[in-house]
Design an enzyme around this catalytic site. Structure first.
Site, PDB file in Angstrom:
ATOM      1  N   HIS A 197      -1.871  -2.212 -14.226  1.00 36.21           N
ATOM      2  CA  HIS A 197      -3.129  -2.824 -14.641  1.00 36.21           C
ATOM      3  C   HIS A 197      -3.598  -2.269 -15.983  1.00 36.21           C
ATOM      4  O   HIS A 197      -3.995  -3.030 -16.881  1.00 36.21           O
ATOM      5  CB  HIS A 197      -4.196  -2.589 -13.575  1.00 36.21           C
ATOM      6  N   SER A 244       0.023  -8.825 -11.933  1.00 37.78           N
ATOM      7  CA  SER A 244      -1.287  -8.257 -12.265  1.00 37.78           C
ATOM      8  C   SER A 244      -1.343  -7.700 -13.683  1.00 37.78           C
ATOM      9  O   SER A 244      -2.372  -7.794 -14.348  1.00 37.78           O
ATOM     10  CB  SER A 244      -1.646  -7.158 -11.264  1.00 37.78           C
TER      11      SER A 244
END
Length: 311
Positions: free
Chosen positions: A262, A215
């Site tokens: 993230h 991610s």
């Protein structure tokens, strides 16, 4: 002796006024004789238009330096293949209880776990006490020297939905960026974004919590595409909406989603892409190399500082 000329009112070749012709260049419309006809994709063109077209033909260089990728999907396919292969190996060897999971997942500080079960751990138990126990084993973390976890964790998944979402996003974003940046710079964007995400995890996440997944790298691609869109003055509204949705999901699910990975990947991707696309043309390659090298050095410095704090 004077050369013959075509009758008045009859079209003649723009390069040979003495030659009558009824053929026109498909690009500029000038009359051309058979000697001046050049084959084109549709009809014929004059020598001037052929020469001009050759000048404007895309070169073998990418827009921001480096060699243009012959197949912009290739690197994404390879990355997806590596992630899929690791996932299959982990699932086949026990999933979250696999030894591969212990080796590849990002663990800031080592932890003592029951033998044969890495899903639980004994808090506060030192490595010395753990290795002397017959019923426990020590799982090293980055602070213990397992620095490879900062990158290998970006290729590790356990749940099928996790790898499915990340690889779908990679397939959507990757080819666009490789086509614009070239293979080497796209790969640098992907890997350094993953490293940036892992670094922020290492700095801010719980020392004995495991983090895994691509991610951070995917968020880096989002940030990179956003910078590229701003550079070419494209429409960024849909991209901003997509990023906003993913940020909202991260905030809502921060209890089980690594917001640090993230955020680190997104910010890292923006910085990396900015270094690549805004480097001045005359010294583009050198500026990009120095800029990316400096960013890597900063990340390494943060990792060292955190390691000293943990040890």
């Amino acid at each position: 002796m004077t050369e013959p000329t075509a009758p008045a009112g009859v079209p003649t070749c723009y390069r040979h006024p003495d030659r009558e012709t009824y053929i026109s260049c498909q690009r500029c419309g000038k009359s051309i004789c058979p000697d001046c006809m050049r084959d084109a994709a549709v009809g014929f063109q004059c020598p001037d238009c052929v020469a001009e077209g050759a000048k404007s033909t895309r070169s073998g260089r990418a827009a921001y330096g480096g060699r243009r990728s012959g197949d912009p999907t290739l690197t994404s396919k390879v990355l997806i293949g590596i992630n899929a292969a690791v996932w299959l190996l982990v699932v086949a060897t026990g999933g979250a209880g696999s030894r591969l999971y212990d080796v590849l997942a990002l663990l800031p500080a080592g932890r003592c776990v029951p033998s044969g079960s890495s899903g639980q751990y004994f808090p506060g138990v030192s490595e010395a006490a753990c290795v002397n126990s017959a019923t426990a084993q020590w799982i090293p973390g980055v602070a213990d020297g397992a620095v490879w976890q900062l990158l290998t964790s970006a290729f590790l998944h356990v749940e099928i939905w996790h790898i499915g979402f990340n690889m779908l996003a990679l397939w959507v974003l990757g080819p666009q960026l490789e086509a614009a940046l070239g293979r080497a710079r796209f790969l640098a964007l992907y890997l350094l974004s993953a490293l940036a995400g892992s670094t922020l995890v290492y700095l801010l996440a719980a020392p004995q919590g495991s983090t895994l997944g691509a991610s951070g790298a995917v968020f880096g691609l989002m940030g990179g595409l956003l910078v590229l869109a701003f550079k070419v003055r494209g429409n960024v509204s849909q991209l901003l909406m997509w990023i906003g949705i993913n940020v909202a999901i991260t905030v809502v699910g921060r209890g089980f989603i690594s917001w640090q990975g993230h955020l680190g990947g997104l910010v890292g991707g923006v910085l990396i892409a900015a270094i690549i696309v805004y480097a001045p043309r005359p010294r583009r390659g050198a500026v990009q190399a120095v800029g990316l090298g400096a960013l890597t050095a900063v990340l390494a410095g943060l990792v060292v500082a955190r390691t000293l704090a943990l040890t």
